[in-house]
Every structure is written in structure tokens, then in C-alpha cells.
Write a protein that holds these residues in place. Structure first.
Motif, PDB file in Angstrom:
ATOM      1  N   GLU A 134       8.088   0.930  -7.902  1.00 33.20           N
ATOM      2  CA  GLU A 134       8.420   1.887  -8.087  1.00 33.20           C
ATOM      3  C   GLU A 134       7.602   3.339  -8.165  1.00 33.20           C
ATOM      4  OE1 GLU A 134      11.476   1.856  -7.316  1.00 33.20           O
ATOM      5  OE2 GLU A 134      11.841   0.110  -7.951  1.00 33.20           O
ATOM      6  N   PRO A 135       8.118   4.260  -7.783  1.00 34.01           N
ATOM      7  CA  PRO A 135       7.347   5.398  -7.953  1.00 34.01           C
ATOM      8  C   PRO A 135       6.685   6.256  -8.976  1.00 34.01           C
ATOM      9  CG  PRO A 135       9.011   6.086  -6.395  1.00 34.01           C
ATOM     10  CD  PRO A 135       9.408   4.992  -6.942  1.00 34.01           C
ATOM     11  N   GLU A 136       6.809   5.707 -10.730  1.00 30.55           N
ATOM     12  CA  GLU A 136       6.870   5.588 -11.416  1.00 30.55           C
ATOM     13  C   GLU A 136       6.426   5.787 -12.193  1.00 30.55           C
ATOM     14  OE1 GLU A 136       7.603   8.699 -12.949  1.00 30.55           O
ATOM     15  OE2 GLU A 136       8.558   9.368 -11.487  1.00 30.55           O
ATOM     16  N   PHE A 137       5.375   3.915 -11.511  1.00 34.41           N
ATOM     17  CA  PHE A 137       4.816   2.846 -12.159  1.00 34.41           C
ATOM     18  C   PHE A 137       3.396   3.501 -12.771  1.00 34.41           C
ATOM     19  CE2 PHE A 137       1.843  -0.321 -12.326  1.00 34.41           C
ATOM     20  CZ  PHE A 137       2.474  -1.046 -13.476  1.00 34.41           C
ATOM     21  N   LEU A 138       3.190   3.971 -12.083  1.00 34.75           N
ATOM     22  CA  LEU A 138       1.515   4.258 -12.263  1.00 34.75           C
ATOM     23  C   LEU A 138       1.942   5.669 -13.824  1.00 34.75           C
ATOM     24  CD1 LEU A 138      -0.640   4.121  -9.072  1.00 34.75           C
ATOM     25  CD2 LEU A 138      -0.840   2.892 -11.155  1.00 34.75           C
ATOM     26  N   LYS A 139       2.659   6.471 -13.651  1.00 40.57           N
ATOM     27  CA  LYS A 139       2.416   7.917 -14.297  1.00 40.57           C
ATOM     28  C   LYS A 139       2.879   7.318 -15.679  1.00 40.57           C
ATOM     29  CE  LYS A 139       4.982  12.419 -15.150  1.00 40.57           C
ATOM     30  NZ  LYS A 139       5.811  11.949 -16.015  1.00 40.57           N
ATOM     31  N   THR A 140       4.183   6.357 -15.676  1.00 41.65           N
ATOM     32  CA  THR A 140       4.889   5.199 -16.767  1.00 41.65           C
ATOM     33  C   THR A 140       3.819   5.328 -17.746  1.00 41.65           C
ATOM     34  OG1 THR A 140       6.822   5.465 -16.066  1.00 41.65           O
ATOM     35  CG2 THR A 140       6.964   4.433 -18.159  1.00 41.65           C
ATOM     36  N   ALA A 141       3.134   4.490 -16.526  1.00 41.40           N
ATOM     37  CA  ALA A 141       2.277   2.883 -17.957  1.00 41.40           C
ATOM     38  C   ALA A 141       1.004   3.959 -18.110  1.00 41.40           C
ATOM     39  CB  ALA A 141       1.730   1.745 -16.787  1.00 41.40           C
TER      40      ALA A 141
ATOM     41  N   ILE B  67       1.158  -1.428  -0.265  1.00 44.57           N
ATOM     42  CA  ILE B  67       0.501  -0.086  -0.226  1.00 44.57           C
ATOM     43  C   ILE B  67       1.217   1.497   0.048  1.00 44.57           C
ATOM     44  CG2 ILE B  67      -1.897   1.784   1.381  1.00 44.57           C
ATOM     45  CD1 ILE B  67      -2.958  -1.854   2.097  1.00 44.57           C
ATOM     46  N   GLY B  68       1.778   1.141   0.835  1.00 40.14           N
ATOM     47  CA  GLY B  68       2.947   2.536   0.654  1.00 40.14           C
ATOM     48  C   GLY B  68       3.587   3.176  -0.931  1.00 40.14           C
ATOM     49  N   SER B  69       3.872   1.804  -1.095  1.00 39.73           N
ATOM     50  CA  SER B  69       4.723   1.617  -2.950  1.00 39.73           C
ATOM     51  C   SER B  69       2.892   2.418  -3.976  1.00 39.73           C
ATOM     52  CB  SER B  69       4.704   0.724  -3.518  1.00 39.73           C
ATOM     53  OG  SER B  69       3.769  -0.813  -3.855  1.00 39.73           O
ATOM     54  N   VAL B  70       1.987   2.093  -3.355  1.00 37.96           N
ATOM     55  CA  VAL B  70       0.979   2.606  -3.961  1.00 37.96           C
ATOM     56  C   VAL B  70       0.728   3.881  -3.733  1.00 37.96           C
ATOM     57  CG1 VAL B  70      -2.055   2.969  -5.088  1.00 37.96           C
ATOM     58  CG2 VAL B  70      -0.213   0.089  -4.631  1.00 37.96           C
ATOM     59  N   LEU B  71       0.765   4.788  -2.288  1.00 39.88           N
ATOM     60  CA  LEU B  71       0.317   5.478  -2.168  1.00 39.88           C
ATOM     61  C   LEU B  71       1.438   6.391  -2.270  1.00 39.88           C
ATOM     62  CD1 LEU B  71      -0.788   5.620   1.026  1.00 39.88           C
ATOM     63  CD2 LEU B  71      -2.740   5.395  -0.851  1.00 39.88           C
ATOM     64  N   ALA B  72       2.752   6.656  -3.006  1.00 41.52           N
ATOM     65  CA  ALA B  72       4.119   7.205  -2.636  1.00 41.52           C
ATOM     66  C   ALA B  72       3.870   7.126  -4.146  1.00 41.52           C
ATOM     67  CB  ALA B  72       5.289   6.156  -2.213  1.00 41.52           C
ATOM     68  N   GLN B  73       3.343   7.317  -5.061  1.00 37.80           N
ATOM     69  CA  GLN B  73       3.161   7.013  -6.877  1.00 37.80           C
ATOM     70  C   GLN B  73       3.822   8.798  -6.873  1.00 37.80           C
ATOM     71  OE1 GLN B  73       3.177   4.575  -9.547  1.00 37.80           O
ATOM     72  NE2 GLN B  73       4.007   3.544  -7.106  1.00 37.80           N
ATOM     73  N   THR B  74       3.689   8.694  -8.232  1.00 38.36           N
ATOM     74  CA  THR B  74       4.224  10.305  -8.624  1.00 38.36           C
ATOM     75  C   THR B  74       3.009  10.463  -8.674  1.00 38.36           C
ATOM     76  OG1 THR B  74       5.428   9.624 -10.654  1.00 38.36           O
ATOM     77  CG2 THR B  74       6.508  10.047  -9.069  1.00 38.36           C
ATOM     78  N   PHE B  75       2.197   9.714  -9.466  1.00 44.05           N
ATOM     79  CA  PHE B  75       0.405   9.981 -10.182  1.00 44.05           C
ATOM     80  C   PHE B  75      -0.445   9.683  -9.146  1.00 44.05           C
ATOM     81  CE2 PHE B  75      -2.915   8.596 -13.036  1.00 44.05           C
ATOM     82  CZ  PHE B  75      -3.163   8.759 -13.577  1.00 44.05           C
ATOM     83  N   GLY B  76      -1.308  10.741  -9.224  1.00 44.61           N
ATOM     84  CA  GLY B  76      -2.177  10.603  -8.047  1.00 44.61           C
ATOM     85  C   GLY B  76      -2.913  10.559  -8.577  1.00 44.61           C
TER      86      GLY B  76
ATOM     87  N   GLU C 140      -7.628   0.351   7.390  1.00 43.39           N
ATOM     88  CA  GLU C 140      -7.898   2.100   8.188  1.00 43.39           C
ATOM     89  C   GLU C 140      -7.115   2.976   8.225  1.00 43.39           C
ATOM     90  OE1 GLU C 140     -10.571   0.035  11.261  1.00 43.39           O
ATOM     91  OE2 GLU C 140     -12.220  -0.474   9.041  1.00 43.39           O
ATOM     92  N   SER C 141      -5.874   2.705   9.045  1.00 43.75           N
ATOM     93  CA  SER C 141      -4.406   3.268   9.891  1.00 43.75           C
ATOM     94  C   SER C 141      -4.305   4.961   8.597  1.00 43.75           C
ATOM     95  CB  SER C 141      -3.559   2.458   9.960  1.00 43.75           C
ATOM     96  OG  SER C 141      -2.592   2.124   8.784  1.00 43.75           O
ATOM     97  N   PHE C 142      -4.192   4.099   7.175  1.00 45.20           N
ATOM     98  CA  PHE C 142      -3.556   5.198   6.525  1.00 45.20           C
ATOM     99  C   PHE C 142      -4.452   6.153   5.923  1.00 45.20           C
ATOM    100  CE2 PHE C 142      -1.977   1.055   5.277  1.00 45.20           C
ATOM    101  CZ  PHE C 142      -0.237   1.335   4.718  1.00 45.20           C
ATOM    102  N   ALA C 143      -5.641   6.138   6.128  1.00 44.80           N
ATOM    103  CA  ALA C 143      -6.922   7.500   6.069  1.00 44.80           C
ATOM    104  C   ALA C 143      -6.533   7.848   5.153  1.00 44.80           C
ATOM    105  CB  ALA C 143      -6.299   8.002   7.238  1.00 44.80           C
ATOM    106  N   ASP C 144      -6.484   7.519   4.043  1.00 51.48           N
ATOM    107  CA  ASP C 144      -6.247   7.859   2.797  1.00 51.48           C
ATOM    108  C   ASP C 144      -7.904   7.559   1.251  1.00 51.48           C
ATOM    109  OD1 ASP C 144      -5.906   8.605  -0.514  1.00 51.48           O
ATOM    110  OD2 ASP C 144      -3.710   8.573   0.203  1.00 51.48           O
ATOM    111  N   PRO C 145      -8.467   9.125   1.092  1.00 51.03           N
ATOM    112  CA  PRO C 145      -9.860   9.008   0.430  1.00 51.03           C
ATOM    113  C   PRO C 145      -9.992   7.884  -0.621  1.00 51.03           C
ATOM    114  CG  PRO C 145      -9.561  10.842   0.259  1.00 51.03           C
ATOM    115  CD  PRO C 145      -8.218  10.787   1.126  1.00 51.03           C
ATOM    116  N   ARG C 146      -8.611   7.798  -1.445  1.00 54.52           N
ATOM    117  CA  ARG C 146      -8.254   7.189  -2.010  1.00 54.52           C
ATOM    118  C   ARG C 146      -8.413   5.509  -2.804  1.00 54.52           C
ATOM    119  NH1 ARG C 146      -2.753   9.566  -4.077  1.00 54.52           N
ATOM    120  NH2 ARG C 146      -3.191   9.273  -2.402  1.00 54.52           N
TER     121      ARG C 146
END
Length: 320
Positions: free
Chosen positions: A94-101, A21-30, A50-56
Motif C-alpha cells: 500500500e502507498p503508506e507502507f514505507l513511510k509508516t514502517a 515495482i509500481g507499488s514501490v514507486l507509488a510510495q509516499t516515502f521517496g 529498464e522501462s521504468f527509467a527511475d534512478p532509484r
């Protein structure tokens, strides 16, 4: 509309799940939603999410276990994004995965999916550099040219360089996985083949933008008793698919091998009647298959030579 739906199936892996989950939330693409698909966990998975408390993040828990394929299908059918990407609960991006894909799919309307290369890492998260290089070569990514491959039937059915942890696809081309539920733990193989049959291409980015964790509890280590039934269904399914007729010799060979592999695994588990049926199925497809004939004969012994050989090998190792 959300750009990307990230589907994260999980079961009793809260420790690794935190990192995933941390690697998803750390993506440069939001512009994404994250669906955590909890298949009946009995640990503290829910509290962790639930501890991440991120609306996404949307959390779904199935009180009764659905199984891998059905859980994945649930995620696809409940996703809202234009694009879909799966992440195992013990893997990371890696942080750039979602943005690149996502940008590649935006640029390439003929691409049904985009995929990248990936790292292998151990249970502690250390990169396995040499093993990664060997893995990339083994699955054909080392020699695969960057860009669009259209059609990509050979890649999907035979070469199979496309790994679920480093892939993103267009949701409108595959809005449900219901037809492939019997593939079980090889549902990812079924997905890629279905996307290939749409006639569009696969876009390859030769960068390692994800990390696949190899450890004792990973899918890689679960054994043939789990995977062979899915492969058997998959190869039988593809042999009846007109668009896959060109691959008939390959698929037939793989089906025979899957029956033999399953028979061997059942023999090791002392499930002799079932192993006999698996070996017989392989023999009916290839009457000269020595492995099928030998396995079938071994299944009739009171105490299989297979087990005697295993005990003999074990005793010799203890002595030496």
C-alpha cells in the motif's frame, strides 16, 4: 545514506513484477533505493525493469541461478540503506507502507524490526477479505497488541506473525544472511529469529499495508519437497542455539513433523529410499510416532498403498 533499501528478488514473473515495482514507486516515502535481484530470468524481466527509467532502481541479473536464500543474501550485502525491506515479485505494498514502517523505526531505537498486518489477494489482484481475516487470526496478528514487543523470541520462533512482505528491519543488525543459506526457502524465518536473538524488540502496527498474492505459482503453493528441507535444517539449527533452549519441546516436535512431512512428499514422488531415511529420522526422535512408522513401512511396498489410495480416490471422484 539512503533511508531504506527495498530488495525485490525475482525470476520469470515479469507480469506480476511490473505491479510490484509500481507499488514501490507509488510510495509516499521517496528516500529509498530499489534493488531488483533477477535470479536468472529467461523472460523479458530486464526490459521491463529498464522501462521504468527511475534512478532509484538498481538491476542485478545472475546468469546462473543462485537460489532463493543466496539471492536474498546478495541483495542484503549490496544494500546501502539504514533499513531493509523485502518485497516478493508477485506481491504489492500500500502507498503508506514505507513511510509508516520507517517512521516507526526512527521513533523506536529498541526495535530491531517493524511489521504490519497484510491482505491476501488472488492472482488477479482481488482482495480476499474473509481469507485475510482468517489468516490474521491464524498467525496471531488479530489479538496482538500494537507497539513494541521486547523480547520477541516467542513471536519469532513459535507464534510467527511476522511476514516478510510486511516487515522492515535495521540493516546494521543483520548485514549478511550467509549463516542461514541452508534454510533455503524459509530464509525469512531464519532472518526473523536472528533479529530476535539480538535482544531488541519487534514493533507491530495493526494495519494492512501490504498485499500477499496467493496463486498457483506462489511460495504458498510450491509444496513440501521444497520447504521441508529448509525447515529441517532450521529446527536442527535452533535446537543447538543456547538462547532457544526454552523452546526445545516445541522445536523438537516441529522437527519430527518436518521429517514426516518430507518423507510423505518423497513417498508421493516415488523417491522411496529418501523417504525411508526421512521417516527413520523422525522415528529416531520419537520411537512411538505412528506416522513415521507407517510411512517407513509403506516405502517398502512394491507399489505403495499411498499411490493405490490416490488412484482409488481419483477413480471414485470420476465415477461420482
Amino acid at each position: 545514506m539512503t533511508a531504506v533499501s527495498v530488495l525485490l528478488p525475482t525470476r520469470n514473473r515479469a507480469g506480476y513484477l511490473r505491479l510490484a515495482i509500481g507499488s514501490v514507486l507509488a510510495q509516499t516515502f521517496g528516500d529509498f533505493e530499489l534493488l531488483v535481484l533477477d535470479d536468472g530470468s529467461t523472460d523479458h524481466t530486464q526490459r521491463l525493469v529498464e522501462s521504468f527509467a527511475d534512478p532509484r532502481i538498481r538491476y542485478y541479473r545472475h546468469p546462473t541461478r543462485l537460489g532463493m536464500a543466496s539471492n536474498w543474501n546478495f541483495g542484503v550485502e549490496h544494500s546501502r540503506g539504514r533499513y531493509v525491506a523485502f518485497l516478493h515479485d508477485d506481491d504489492e505494498w500500500e502507498p503508506e507502507f514505507l513511510k509508516t514502517a520507517a517512521e516507526a523505526l526512527d521513533r523506536e531505537p529498541e526495535a530491531a524490526l517493524v511489521f504490519t498486518d497484510h491482505w491476501l489477494m488472488n492472482g488477479e489482484g482481488e482482495l480476499l477479505v474473509e481469507e485475510t481475516r482468517v489468516n490474521s487470526r491464524l498467525w496471531g496478528r488479530e489479538r496482538l497488541g500494537a507497539g513494541l514487543h521486547q523480547p520477541f523470541g516467542d513471536l519469532a520462533v513459535v507464534v510467527r506473525p511476522i511476514h516478510i512482505v510486511s516487515m522492515m528491519f535495521r540493516r546494521n543488525l543483520l548485514p549478511s544472511l550467509r549463516e542461514g543459506l541452508e534454510s533455503g526457502s524459509v530464509i525469512d524465518y531464519w532472518m526473523v529469529v536472528q533479529l530476535a536473538l539480538k535482544g531488541r524488540g519487534a514493533y507491530y502496527i495493526p494495519e494492512r499495508l501490504s498485499r500477499y498474492r496467493v496463486h498457483a505459482g506462489s511460495e504458498t503453493a510450491t509444496g513440501r519437497l521444497r520447504t521441508c528441507p529448509g525447515y529441517i535444517w532450521m529446527f536442527r539449527y535452533l535446537l543447538q542455539e543456547p538462547a532457544c533452549a526454552v523452546y526445545e519441546p516445541y522445536l523438537r516436535k516441529k522437527l519430527i513433523g518436518s521429517y514426516v512431512g518430507y518423507g510423505s512428499a518423497l513417498l508421493q514422488a516415488k523417491r522411496y529410499k529418501e523417504s525411508r531415511r526421512a521417516f527413520a529420522s523422525a522415528w529416531l526422535l520419537e520411537r512411538t510416532n505412528k506416522a513415521a512408522i507407517g510411512g517407513w513401512l509403506l516405502s517398502y511396498l512394491p507399489d505403495s498403498l499411498f499411490h493405490r489410495a490416490r488412484r482409488f480416490k481419483h477413480n471414485r471422484m470420476e465415477v461420482s
